[in-house]
Design an enzyme around this catalytic site. Structure first.
Site, PDB file in Angstrom:
ATOM      1  N   HIS A  49       0.906  -1.145   0.162  1.00 46.94           N
ATOM      2  CA  HIS A  49      -0.027   0.069   0.054  1.00 46.94           C
ATOM      3  C   HIS A  49       0.806   1.306   0.201  1.00 46.94           C
ATOM      4  O   HIS A  49       0.164   2.405   0.239  1.00 46.94           O
ATOM      5  CB  HIS A  49      -0.791   0.060   1.244  1.00 46.94           C
ATOM      6  CG  HIS A  49      -2.190  -0.960   0.941  1.00 46.94           C
ATOM      7  ND1 HIS A  49      -3.059  -0.836   0.098  1.00 46.94           N
ATOM      8  CD2 HIS A  49      -2.300  -2.420   1.774  1.00 46.94           C
ATOM      9  CE1 HIS A  49      -3.938  -1.665   0.248  1.00 46.94           C
ATOM     10  NE2 HIS A  49      -3.624  -2.609   1.296  1.00 46.94           N
ATOM     11  N   HIS A  62       6.994  -8.213   3.651  1.00 49.98           N
ATOM     12  CA  HIS A  62       5.747  -8.226   3.753  1.00 49.98           C
ATOM     13  C   HIS A  62       5.501  -9.039   2.381  1.00 49.98           C
ATOM     14  O   HIS A  62       5.682  -8.666   1.277  1.00 49.98           O
ATOM     15  CB  HIS A  62       5.648  -6.708   3.344  1.00 49.98           C
ATOM     16  CG  HIS A  62       4.020  -6.196   3.296  1.00 49.98           C
ATOM     17  ND1 HIS A  62       3.543  -5.777   4.608  1.00 49.98           N
ATOM     18  CD2 HIS A  62       3.328  -5.953   2.690  1.00 49.98           C
ATOM     19  CE1 HIS A  62       2.293  -5.320   4.605  1.00 49.98           C
ATOM     20  NE2 HIS A  62       2.102  -5.520   3.175  1.00 49.98           N
TER      21      HIS A  62
HETATM   22 FE   LIG Z   1       0.149  -5.333   2.736  1.00 48.92          FE
HETATM   23 FE   LIG Z   2      -1.477  -4.256   5.716  1.00 47.27          FE
END
Ligand SMILES: [Fe+2]
Ligand SMILES: [Fe+2]
Length: 259
Positions: free
Chosen positions: A69, A151
């Site tokens: 994001h 991530h």
């Molecule tokens: Fe994410």
């Molecule tokens: Fe997240």
């Protein structure tokens, strides 16, 4: 050295509960460095705004990592270039704004925090393995305190990177799924690991989002509007203890919720 890492801080609920929990935790533990994944810290949970970043710093977070994001809020792009306390995945394109890892000094020692993003069910990025190799070999010339936020979606990709970096870094912790896993351990080389730290934000949504539209999306597979859930909040983190040689000796999972 005790390093506290807080999983994906989501929306205003995430930031306020983080602030409350940090106050409490500071009374209970010695926290030498506090790092948080802030990729959902904006009010709507998409990316991070300048205001949300400032609130994280005000709450006691010292360094911030991101994820898929990263690019949701354009206003943060300049901060990514200028602010040495926030980084985005290092295996994004080299011309993308920002940096992929951070250096800071803790109790007179250099500590590095690297952010990487997975590729399986995530997107087309440079190899996190190759980029990790490159950065870790550079950093190890100056410090052996190296923390990695990976991530990624898939458990096997996260385990693979952890074993790949075993003995070369102090910790590899997973973020992104927003669901905390119970597999925290120290690998034989002294690398602390957990597949996912979990999310800090609305507890009773579906990965932080309102249940109704999420359930509907899985039923009819149609696009619909997603907002953050309301109600009780949760705090997800890990506390990692690292010895003088940069090897981890303990990793403890923390999951606190309201009521
Ligand atoms: Fe994410
Ligand atoms: Fe997240």
């Amino acid at each position: 050295m005790n390093l506290l890492f807080i999983g994906d801080v989501t929306g205003k609920a995430g930031i306020t509960y983080l602030a409350e929990q940090l106050k409490q935790l500071r009374r209970e533990e010695t926290l030498d460095l506090i790092v948080a994944n802030g990729e959902n810290a904006a009010k709507n949970g998409r990316g991070i705004t300048i205001g949300a970043l400032e609130e994280l710093y005000d709450s006691g977070v010292e360094l911030v990592t991101l994820g898929n994001h990263t690019w949701d809020q354009k206003e943060i792009y300049d901060s990514l270039d200028r602010d040495m306390r926030i980084c985005r995945p290092a295996n994004f394109h080299e011309d993308a704004p920002g940096r992929g890892y951070l250096n800071c000094e803790v109790n007179g020692k250099q500590v590095a925090v690297i952010n990487l993003i997975g590729r399986t069910y995530m997107g087309l990025y440079e190899s996190p393995f190759q980029i990790a190799d490159k950065i870790v070999s550079e950093i190890r010339q100056t410090t052996s305190y190296i923390f990695v936020d990976f991530h990624a979606e898939v458990t096997s990709e996260k385990l693979a990177l952890a074993w790949y970096l075993n003995g070369k870094v102090s910790a590899v912790v997973g973020t992104h799924t927003h669901v905390q896993t119970a597999d925290e351990r120290i690998l034989p080389g002294g690398t602390a690991y957990i597949t996912d730290v979990g999310m800090t934000g609305p507890r009773d949504g579906i990965i932080g989002l309102k249940k109704g539209p999420m359930i509907q999306k899985f039923i009819d597979q149609m696009p619909n509007k997603h907002e953050l859930e309301e109600g009780p909040r949760q705090f997800s983190a890990v506390l990692i203890t690292i010895d003088e040689s940069g090897k981890s000796t303990a990793i403890r999972r923390i999951l606190r919720t309201e009521d």
